[in-house]
Scaffold this motif. Structure first.
Motif, PDB file in Angstrom:
ATOM      1  N   ARG A 133       0.853  -1.180   0.000  1.00 15.15           N
ATOM      2  CA  ARG A 133       0.000   0.000   0.000  1.00 15.15           C
ATOM      3  C   ARG A 133       0.899   1.244   0.000  1.00 15.15           C
ATOM      4  NH1 ARG A 133      -2.574  -3.373   4.099  1.00 15.15           N
ATOM      5  NH2 ARG A 133      -4.478  -4.266   3.204  1.00 15.15           N
ATOM      6  N   PRO A 134       0.379   2.424  -0.400  1.00 21.23           N
ATOM      7  CA  PRO A 134       1.185   3.648  -0.319  1.00 21.23           C
ATOM      8  C   PRO A 134       1.732   3.847   1.099  1.00 21.23           C
ATOM      9  CG  PRO A 134      -0.810   4.053  -1.579  1.00 21.23           C
ATOM     10  CD  PRO A 134      -0.948   2.666  -0.996  1.00 21.23           C
ATOM     11  N   GLY A 135       3.012   4.116   1.201  1.00 17.58           N
ATOM     12  CA  GLY A 135       3.649   4.282   2.502  1.00 17.58           C
ATOM     13  C   GLY A 135       4.041   2.985   3.163  1.00 17.58           C
ATOM     14  N   GLY A 136       3.757   1.866   2.512  1.00 21.75           N
ATOM     15  CA  GLY A 136       4.115   0.568   3.076  1.00 21.75           C
ATOM     16  C   GLY A 136       5.627   0.391   3.174  1.00 21.75           C
ATOM     17  N   ARG A 137       6.038  -0.589   3.946  1.00 19.37           N
ATOM     18  CA  ARG A 137       7.444  -0.722   4.330  1.00 19.37           C
ATOM     19  C   ARG A 137       8.052  -2.010   3.793  1.00 19.37           C
ATOM     20  NH1 ARG A 137       9.737  -2.173   9.818  1.00 19.37           N
ATOM     21  NH2 ARG A 137       7.588  -2.692  10.346  1.00 19.37           N
ATOM     22  N   LEU A 138       9.281  -1.912   3.323  1.00 17.44           N
ATOM     23  CA  LEU A 138      10.078  -3.054   2.881  1.00 17.44           C
ATOM     24  C   LEU A 138      11.240  -3.259   3.833  1.00 17.44           C
ATOM     25  CD1 LEU A 138      11.152  -5.185   0.776  1.00 17.44           C
ATOM     26  CD2 LEU A 138      12.368  -3.263  -0.296  1.00 17.44           C
ATOM     27  N   LEU A 139      11.457  -4.504   4.261  1.00 16.73           N
ATOM     28  CA  LEU A 139      12.669  -4.881   4.984  1.00 16.73           C
ATOM     29  C   LEU A 139      13.321  -5.990   4.176  1.00 16.73           C
ATOM     30  CD1 LEU A 139      14.144  -4.231   7.730  1.00 16.73           C
ATOM     31  CD2 LEU A 139      13.196  -6.391   8.540  1.00 16.73           C
ATOM     32  N   THR A 140      14.560  -5.765   3.753  1.00 16.26           N
ATOM     33  CA  THR A 140      15.203  -6.740   2.880  1.00 16.26           C
ATOM     34  C   THR A 140      16.661  -6.926   3.260  1.00 16.26           C
ATOM     35  OG1 THR A 140      15.495  -7.376   0.563  1.00 16.26           O
ATOM     36  CG2 THR A 140      15.848  -5.052   1.110  1.00 16.26           C
ATOM     37  N   LEU A 141      17.184  -8.128   3.003  1.00 10.62           N
ATOM     38  CA  LEU A 141      18.551  -8.492   3.387  1.00 10.62           C
ATOM     39  C   LEU A 141      19.336  -8.945   2.166  1.00 10.62           C
ATOM     40  CD1 LEU A 141      16.879  -8.767   6.103  1.00 10.62           C
ATOM     41  CD2 LEU A 141      18.589 -10.454   6.790  1.00 10.62           C
ATOM     42  N   GLU A 208      17.213   2.878   4.421  1.00 11.23           N
ATOM     43  CA  GLU A 208      17.987   3.114   5.637  1.00 11.23           C
ATOM     44  C   GLU A 208      18.621   1.802   6.072  1.00 11.23           C
ATOM     45  OE1 GLU A 208      15.445   4.913   8.533  1.00 11.23           O
ATOM     46  OE2 GLU A 208      14.960   6.634   7.265  1.00 11.23           O
ATOM     47  N   TRP A 209      19.866   1.887   6.524  1.00 12.62           N
ATOM     48  CA  TRP A 209      20.621   0.695   6.907  1.00 12.62           C
ATOM     49  C   TRP A 209      20.433   0.453   8.404  1.00 12.62           C
ATOM     50  CZ3 TRP A 209      24.268  -1.786   3.421  1.00 12.62           C
ATOM     51  CH2 TRP A 209      24.207  -1.262   2.124  1.00 12.62           C
ATOM     52  N   ARG A 210      20.115  -0.781   8.759  1.00 12.80           N
ATOM     53  CA  ARG A 210      19.839  -1.143  10.142  1.00 12.80           C
ATOM     54  C   ARG A 210      20.951  -2.036  10.698  1.00 12.80           C
ATOM     55  NH1 ARG A 210      16.667   3.000  10.756  1.00 12.80           N
ATOM     56  NH2 ARG A 210      14.586   2.808   9.835  1.00 12.80           N
ATOM     57  N   ARG A 211      20.973  -2.132  12.023  1.00 12.14           N
ATOM     58  CA  ARG A 211      22.027  -2.900  12.690  1.00 12.14           C
ATOM     59  C   ARG A 211      21.542  -4.310  13.025  1.00 12.14           C
ATOM     60  NH1 ARG A 211      21.052  -3.272  18.157  1.00 12.14           N
ATOM     61  NH2 ARG A 211      19.327  -1.989  18.921  1.00 12.14           N
ATOM     62  N   HIS A 212      22.489  -5.190  13.237  1.00 12.63           N
ATOM     63  CA  HIS A 212      22.178  -6.548  13.667  1.00 12.63           C
ATOM     64  C   HIS A 212      22.007  -6.596  15.181  1.00 12.63           C
ATOM     65  CE1 HIS A 212      22.852  -8.704   9.838  1.00 12.63           C
ATOM     66  NE2 HIS A 212      23.622  -7.662   9.585  1.00 12.63           N
ATOM     67  N   VAL A 213      21.223  -7.574  15.637  1.00 14.47           N
ATOM     68  CA  VAL A 213      20.894  -7.715  17.049  1.00 14.47           C
ATOM     69  C   VAL A 213      21.161  -9.162  17.466  1.00 14.47           C
ATOM     70  CG1 VAL A 213      19.045  -7.622  18.762  1.00 14.47           C
ATOM     71  CG2 VAL A 213      19.115  -5.931  16.910  1.00 14.47           C
ATOM     72  N   VAL A 214      21.859  -9.337  18.560  1.00  8.36           N
ATOM     73  CA  VAL A 214      22.067 -10.672  19.136  1.00  8.36           C
ATOM     74  C   VAL A 214      21.076 -10.862  20.273  1.00  8.36           C
ATOM     75  CG1 VAL A 214      23.688 -12.229  20.262  1.00  8.36           C
ATOM     76  CG2 VAL A 214      24.511 -10.620  18.524  1.00  8.36           C
ATOM     77  N   HIS A 235      27.638 -10.647   6.842  1.00  6.75           N
ATOM     78  CA  HIS A 235      27.524 -11.075   5.440  1.00  6.75           C
ATOM     79  C   HIS A 235      26.258 -10.532   4.795  1.00  6.75           C
ATOM     80  CE1 HIS A 235      24.343 -13.901   6.487  1.00  6.75           C
ATOM     81  NE2 HIS A 235      24.284 -14.311   5.250  1.00  6.75           N
ATOM     82  N   ALA A 236      25.295 -10.103   5.629  1.00  8.05           N
ATOM     83  CA  ALA A 236      24.030  -9.586   5.127  1.00  8.05           C
ATOM     84  C   ALA A 236      23.832  -8.154   5.598  1.00  8.05           C
ATOM     85  CB  ALA A 236      22.869 -10.448   5.612  1.00  8.05           C
ATOM     86  N   ALA A 237      23.364  -7.313   4.701  1.00  3.18           N
ATOM     87  CA  ALA A 237      22.927  -5.968   5.081  1.00  3.18           C
ATOM     88  C   ALA A 237      21.450  -6.024   5.440  1.00  3.18           C
ATOM     89  CB  ALA A 237      23.153  -4.995   3.927  1.00  3.18           C
ATOM     90  N   ILE A 238      20.986  -5.040   6.184  1.00  3.37           N
ATOM     91  CA  ILE A 238      19.570  -4.928   6.535  1.00  3.37           C
ATOM     92  C   ILE A 238      19.102  -3.559   6.064  1.00  3.37           C
ATOM     93  CG2 ILE A 238      17.855  -5.064   8.383  1.00  3.37           C
ATOM     94  CD1 ILE A 238      20.295  -6.293  10.045  1.00  3.37           C
ATOM     95  N   LEU A 239      18.266  -3.552   5.049  1.00  2.00           N
ATOM     96  CA  LEU A 239      17.794  -2.313   4.462  1.00  2.00           C
ATOM     97  C   LEU A 239      16.284  -2.169   4.701  1.00  2.00           C
ATOM     98  CD1 LEU A 239      19.600  -2.309   0.996  1.00  2.00           C
ATOM     99  CD2 LEU A 239      20.434  -1.488   3.197  1.00  2.00           C
ATOM    100  N   GLU A 240      15.889  -0.986   5.108  1.00  6.31           N
ATOM    101  CA  GLU A 240      14.473  -0.679   5.288  1.00  6.31           C
ATOM    102  C   GLU A 240      14.122   0.501   4.404  1.00  6.31           C
ATOM    103  OE1 GLU A 240      11.319   0.554   8.835  1.00  6.31           O
ATOM    104  OE2 GLU A 240      13.280  -0.284   9.334  1.00  6.31           O
ATOM    105  N   ALA A 241      13.017   0.398   3.664  1.00  7.66           N
ATOM    106  CA  ALA A 241      12.625   1.461   2.748  1.00  7.66           C
ATOM    107  C   ALA A 241      11.104   1.569   2.706  1.00  7.66           C
ATOM    108  CB  ALA A 241      13.176   1.199   1.351  1.00  7.66           C
ATOM    109  N   ARG A 242      10.630   2.782   2.509  1.00  5.29           N
ATOM    110  CA  ARG A 242       9.194   3.056   2.404  1.00  5.29           C
ATOM    111  C   ARG A 242       8.810   3.254   0.941  1.00  5.29           C
ATOM    112  NH1 ARG A 242       5.722   2.586   6.972  1.00  5.29           N
ATOM    113  NH2 ARG A 242       7.015   2.909   8.812  1.00  5.29           N
ATOM    114  N   LYS A 243       7.641   2.739   0.599  1.00  2.00           N
ATOM    115  CA  LYS A 243       7.102   2.990  -0.732  1.00  2.00           C
ATOM    116  C   LYS A 243       6.664   4.439  -0.824  1.00  2.00           C
ATOM    117  CE  LYS A 243       3.479   1.488  -3.928  1.00  2.00           C
ATOM    118  NZ  LYS A 243       2.400   0.491  -4.182  1.00  2.00           N
ATOM    119  N   VAL A 244       7.028   5.101  -1.914  1.00  2.00           N
ATOM    120  CA  VAL A 244       6.658   6.500  -2.092  1.00  2.00           C
ATOM    121  C   VAL A 244       5.390   6.622  -2.938  1.00  2.00           C
ATOM    122  CG1 VAL A 244       9.006   7.328  -1.819  1.00  2.00           C
ATOM    123  CG2 VAL A 244       8.187   6.703  -4.084  1.00  2.00           C
TER     124      VAL A 244
END
Length: 244
Positions: A133-141, A208-214, A235-244
């Motif tokens: 949906r508009p403004g929806g969020r993606l989290l991808t590695l 936006e780049w996110r950090r890893h959590v133990v 080995h993996a990045a964590i990226l979060e982005a909003r749909k415009v």
């Protein structure tokens, strides 16, 4: 992503969910950044055997759909759903039109590395954006652009990977073992600049780049030096982005 790499690997992927690395770091990291799932409709894009789809359903998401191009993975996921009865829906083949605009959140774990061209990377991003949906969020590695070059660097965490060069579309040989089973496949490396550009072109704001959590319950413990090498060069990045 070609189905030939993954159709026969559903069970070993399923078993990999028990790996200490995934239990102690990967799953807690993803769930931490997803946040409260209550009343959310979530698409698990590239769901594989359904490991994350089930975590999302158990985490309180209102609706969970798992999508993957591998028919073998989806067959396995559907069999698990028959046994577990979590209400997860699964789809394969061409992305269903009736799922476009249906989701508050898209989760794409290790899917971007399977795009073999920039055009394919953008197309994958556009499909995920279309599902939101508009403004929806993606989290991808994706593969982290600063992944360590030593193929043995991640051996303590149960896997190994080798990057031929730090250039877009460079092959990444990835392998892991679970008990007596093993899996190996080829992914693709993408630079930080290209990931940013492709997601913007696909319809997202700057990621936006996110950090890893133990996890506090991780074994070894979160303050143990065991995790430091990974946190220093994940080995993996964590990226979060909003749909415009």
């Amino acid at each position: 992503m070609t189905t030939s790499q993954f159709d026969r690997l559903a069970q070993v992927y399923e078993d990999s969910a028990a790996m200490p690395f995934r239990q102690g770091l990967e799953f807690p990291t993803v769930l931490h950044h997803l946040g409260d799932l209550a009343d959310s409709a979530v698409l698990d894009f590239g769901c594989g055997s359904g490991v994350y789809s089930r975590l999302l359903a158990r985490g309180g998401a209102r609706r969970v759909v798992g999508y993957d191009v591998s028919e073998g993975m989806i067959e396995h996921a559907r069999r698990r759903e028959e046994a577990d009865g979590l209400g997860v829906e699964y789809a394969t083949g061409e992305f269903p039109k009736d799922l476009e605009g249906a989701f508050d959140l898209v989760l794409g774990v290790y899917v971007l590395p399977h795009a073999t061209s920039y055009e394919g990377l953008v197309a994958m991003g556009r499909t995920m954006a279309a599902a939101l949906r508009p403004g929806g969020r993606l989290l991808t590695l994706p593969i982290h652009p600063d992944v360590h070059p030593d193929p043995e660097y991640y051996a303590a965490y149960g896997f190994g990977l080798s990057v031929s060069e730090r250039a877009d579309t460079a092959p990444v040989d990835f392998g892991f073992s679970v008990g007596e089973q093993s899996a190996r496949f080829t992914a693709r490396y993408w630079t930080a600049a290209t990931l940013d550009e492709a997601l913007r072109e696909a319809g997202f704001a700057a990621p936006e780049w996110r950090r890893h959590v133990v996890a506090d319950t991780a074994e070894p413990g979160p303050t143990d030096g065991f995790w430091a090498p990974y946190l220093d060069r994940p080995h993996a990045a964590i990226l979060e982005a909003r749909k415009v």
